[in-house]
Design a protein around this motif. Sequence first.
Motif, PDB file in Angstrom:
ATOM      1  N   MET A 144       0.847  -1.193   0.000  1.00 10.31           N
ATOM      2  CA  MET A 144       0.000   0.000   0.000  1.00 10.31           C
ATOM      3  C   MET A 144       0.883   1.244   0.000  1.00 10.31           C
ATOM      4  O   MET A 144       1.800   1.348   0.800  1.00 10.31           O
ATOM      5  N   THR A 145       0.594   2.154  -0.920  1.00  6.19           N
ATOM      6  CA  THR A 145       1.344   3.408  -0.981  1.00  6.19           C
ATOM      7  C   THR A 145       1.008   4.265   0.237  1.00  6.19           C
ATOM      8  O   THR A 145      -0.162   4.520   0.521  1.00  6.19           O
ATOM      9  N   SER A 146       2.027   4.661   0.945  1.00  5.19           N
ATOM     10  CA  SER A 146       1.816   5.529   2.107  1.00  5.19           C
ATOM     11  C   SER A 146       2.813   6.674   2.107  1.00  5.19           C
ATOM     12  O   SER A 146       3.030   7.309   3.124  1.00  5.19           O
ATOM     13  N   SER A 147       3.432   6.911   0.949  1.00  3.35           N
ATOM     14  CA  SER A 147       4.392   8.005   0.847  1.00  3.35           C
ATOM     15  C   SER A 147       4.109   8.797  -0.419  1.00  3.35           C
ATOM     16  O   SER A 147       3.420   8.335  -1.326  1.00  3.35           O
ATOM     17  N   SER A 148       4.670   9.973  -0.457  1.00  2.00           N
ATOM     18  CA  SER A 148       4.421  10.885  -1.565  1.00  2.00           C
ATOM     19  C   SER A 148       4.844  10.285  -2.897  1.00  2.00           C
ATOM     20  O   SER A 148       5.850   9.588  -2.996  1.00  2.00           O
ATOM     21  N   ILE A 149       4.052  10.547  -3.915  1.00  2.00           N
ATOM     22  CA  ILE A 149       4.388  10.162  -5.281  1.00  2.00           C
ATOM     23  C   ILE A 149       4.926  11.413  -5.962  1.00  2.00           C
ATOM     24  O   ILE A 149       4.270  12.452  -5.948  1.00  2.00           O
ATOM     25  N   PRO A 150       6.113  11.347  -6.548  1.00  2.00           N
ATOM     26  CA  PRO A 150       6.720  12.575  -7.100  1.00  2.00           C
ATOM     27  C   PRO A 150       5.900  13.167  -8.241  1.00  2.00           C
ATOM     28  O   PRO A 150       5.180  12.456  -8.942  1.00  2.00           O
ATOM     29  N   SER A 151       6.043  14.464  -8.401  1.00  2.00           N
ATOM     30  CA  SER A 151       5.248  15.168  -9.411  1.00  2.00           C
ATOM     31  C   SER A 151       5.582  14.722 -10.825  1.00  2.00           C
ATOM     32  O   SER A 151       4.767  14.854 -11.734  1.00  2.00           O
ATOM     33  N   ASN A 152       6.796  14.171 -11.023  1.00  2.00           N
ATOM     34  CA  ASN A 152       7.174  13.740 -12.367  1.00  2.00           C
ATOM     35  C   ASN A 152       6.861  12.265 -12.630  1.00  2.00           C
ATOM     36  O   ASN A 152       7.299  11.694 -13.625  1.00  2.00           O
ATOM     37  N   ALA A 153       6.098  11.636 -11.738  1.00  2.00           N
ATOM     38  CA  ALA A 153       5.667  10.254 -11.972  1.00  2.00           C
ATOM     39  C   ALA A 153       4.824  10.194 -13.242  1.00  2.00           C
ATOM     40  O   ALA A 153       4.168  11.176 -13.625  1.00  2.00           O
ATOM     41  N   VAL A 154       4.842   9.048 -13.891  1.00  2.00           N
ATOM     42  CA  VAL A 154       4.057   8.842 -15.108  1.00  2.00           C
ATOM     43  C   VAL A 154       3.048   7.724 -14.871  1.00  2.00           C
ATOM     44  O   VAL A 154       3.381   6.689 -14.280  1.00  2.00           O
ATOM     45  N   HIS A 155       1.829   7.976 -15.317  1.00  2.00           N
ATOM     46  CA  HIS A 155       0.770   6.969 -15.261  1.00  2.00           C
ATOM     47  C   HIS A 155       0.731   6.253 -16.606  1.00  2.00           C
ATOM     48  O   HIS A 155       0.442   6.869 -17.633  1.00  2.00           O
ATOM     49  N   ILE A 156       1.050   4.953 -16.603  1.00  2.00           N
ATOM     50  CA  ILE A 156       0.957   4.148 -17.814  1.00  2.00           C
ATOM     51  C   ILE A 156      -0.372   3.407 -17.778  1.00  2.00           C
ATOM     52  O   ILE A 156      -0.580   2.518 -16.949  1.00  2.00           O
ATOM     53  N   CYS A 157      -1.259   3.797 -18.662  1.00  2.00           N
ATOM     54  CA  CYS A 157      -2.578   3.174 -18.762  1.00  2.00           C
ATOM     55  C   CYS A 157      -2.523   2.181 -19.919  1.00  2.00           C
ATOM     56  O   CYS A 157      -2.361   2.563 -21.079  1.00  2.00           O
ATOM     57  N   VAL A 158      -2.660   0.912 -19.591  1.00  2.00           N
ATOM     58  CA  VAL A 158      -2.395  -0.175 -20.533  1.00  2.00           C
ATOM     59  C   VAL A 158      -3.653  -0.561 -21.316  1.00  2.00           C
ATOM     60  O   VAL A 158      -4.637  -1.029 -20.727  1.00  2.00           O
ATOM     61  N   ASP A 159      -3.636  -0.326 -22.616  1.00  2.00           N
ATOM     62  CA  ASP A 159      -4.544  -0.961 -23.589  1.00  2.00           C
ATOM     63  C   ASP A 159      -6.035  -0.840 -23.275  1.00  2.00           C
ATOM     64  O   ASP A 159      -6.792  -1.806 -23.457  1.00  2.00           O
ATOM     65  N   MET A 160      -6.464   0.320 -22.838  1.00  2.00           N
ATOM     66  CA  MET A 160      -7.909   0.530 -22.621  1.00  2.00           C
ATOM     67  C   MET A 160      -8.524   0.955 -23.957  1.00  2.00           C
ATOM     68  O   MET A 160      -8.893   2.107 -24.177  1.00  2.00           O
ATOM     69  N   GLN A 161      -8.670  -0.027 -24.848  1.00  2.00           N
ATOM     70  CA  GLN A 161      -9.031   0.203 -26.245  1.00  2.00           C
ATOM     71  C   GLN A 161     -10.378  -0.414 -26.591  1.00  2.00           C
ATOM     72  O   GLN A 161     -10.867  -1.312 -25.905  1.00  2.00           O
ATOM     73  N   ARG A 162     -10.909   0.038 -27.712  1.00  2.00           N
ATOM     74  CA  ARG A 162     -12.204  -0.465 -28.176  1.00  2.00           C
ATOM     75  C   ARG A 162     -12.206  -1.969 -28.386  1.00  2.00           C
ATOM     76  O   ARG A 162     -13.209  -2.633 -28.158  1.00  2.00           O
ATOM     77  N   MET A 163     -11.082  -2.535 -28.835  1.00  2.00           N
ATOM     78  CA  MET A 163     -11.042  -3.973 -29.115  1.00  2.00           C
ATOM     79  C   MET A 163     -11.271  -4.822 -27.873  1.00  2.00           C
ATOM     80  O   MET A 163     -11.644  -5.985 -27.980  1.00  2.00           O
ATOM     81  N   PHE A 164     -11.072  -4.231 -26.691  1.00  2.00           N
ATOM     82  CA  PHE A 164     -11.243  -4.980 -25.448  1.00  2.00           C
ATOM     83  C   PHE A 164     -12.567  -4.661 -24.745  1.00  2.00           C
ATOM     84  O   PHE A 164     -12.793  -5.094 -23.618  1.00  2.00           O
ATOM     85  N   MET A 165     -13.417  -3.913 -25.428  1.00  2.00           N
ATOM     86  CA  MET A 165     -14.732  -3.582 -24.881  1.00  2.00           C
ATOM     87  C   MET A 165     -15.770  -4.577 -25.412  1.00  2.00           C
ATOM     88  O   MET A 165     -15.679  -5.012 -26.554  1.00  2.00           O
ATOM     89  N   PRO A 166     -16.745  -4.939 -24.570  1.00  2.00           N
ATOM     90  CA  PRO A 166     -17.834  -5.778 -25.075  1.00  2.00           C
ATOM     91  C   PRO A 166     -18.522  -5.070 -26.237  1.00  2.00           C
ATOM     92  O   PRO A 166     -18.604  -3.841 -26.233  1.00  2.00           O
TER      93      PRO A 166
END
Length: 197
Positions: A1-23
Motif C-alpha cells: 500500500m502506498t503511504s508516501s508521496s508520489i513525485p510530481s514527475n511520476a508517469v501513469h501508464i494506462c495499458v490498452d484501454m481500447q475499443r477492441m477490449f470492450m464488449p
Amino acid sequence: MTSSSIPSNAVHICVDMQRMFMPPNPWAVGWFPETLPKVIELVQRKPASTIFTRFIPARRPGEGQGQWRDYYCHWADMTLERAGREIVDLAPELQAFVPPARLFDKFVYSPWFDGSLQRALVAEAVDTVIVSGGEADMCVLATLLGAIDFGYRTILVEDAICSTSDEAYDNIVKLFSDRYSQQVEVTSVEAVLEFWR
C-alpha cells in the motif's frame, strides 16, 4: 500500500484501454466497463503525465513473427484487415485526454520491447510509474515486469486494472503484493490521488 508521496514527475501508464477490449468484441475484457471510471479518475488527476499504450494487431491473418503467425490465424477476425483500424482506438471516454496524454503503440504484450517508452521516460528523468488498465495477467503483467527490470518505483493500482478472469486478477494482485512486495506497491485509486500531488 502506498503511504508516501508520489513525485510530481511520476508517469501513469494506462495499458490498452481500447475499443477492441470492450464488449461485445471477441477480445472483450469482462471488467472493462467497471474499471473504466477508476481509470478516468487517475487520468483526470494529471492528463499530461499519462501514457496510453495501445496493442496493435497484425494487418491480416498469418502475419507476425514465429508463434504470432499462428495466433493471428486463430484470431483472424481481430486483424486490422477484418476488424477495421478503429478497433485500436482508445475507449471513447479516454480519447479526449489525448493530447496532452500521449500514445505509445506496441505489437506485443510489452510496451518496453522497442525501447521508445524507456527512452522517453529516461529523457524526462522519470523514476516512478503508476500502472492501470488491462489485461491484468497479460499486458499489465508485461508492463509491470519491464518497469521492475528498469528499476522504476512501480505502483500497481489494483482497482484500476481488469481481466477476463476473476482468478487471474486475484492471482496477479497476490503475486505483486507478496512475491514482488519489495519492487511493486499495490494500492488503490484513492491512495494514488491522495499522495500524487
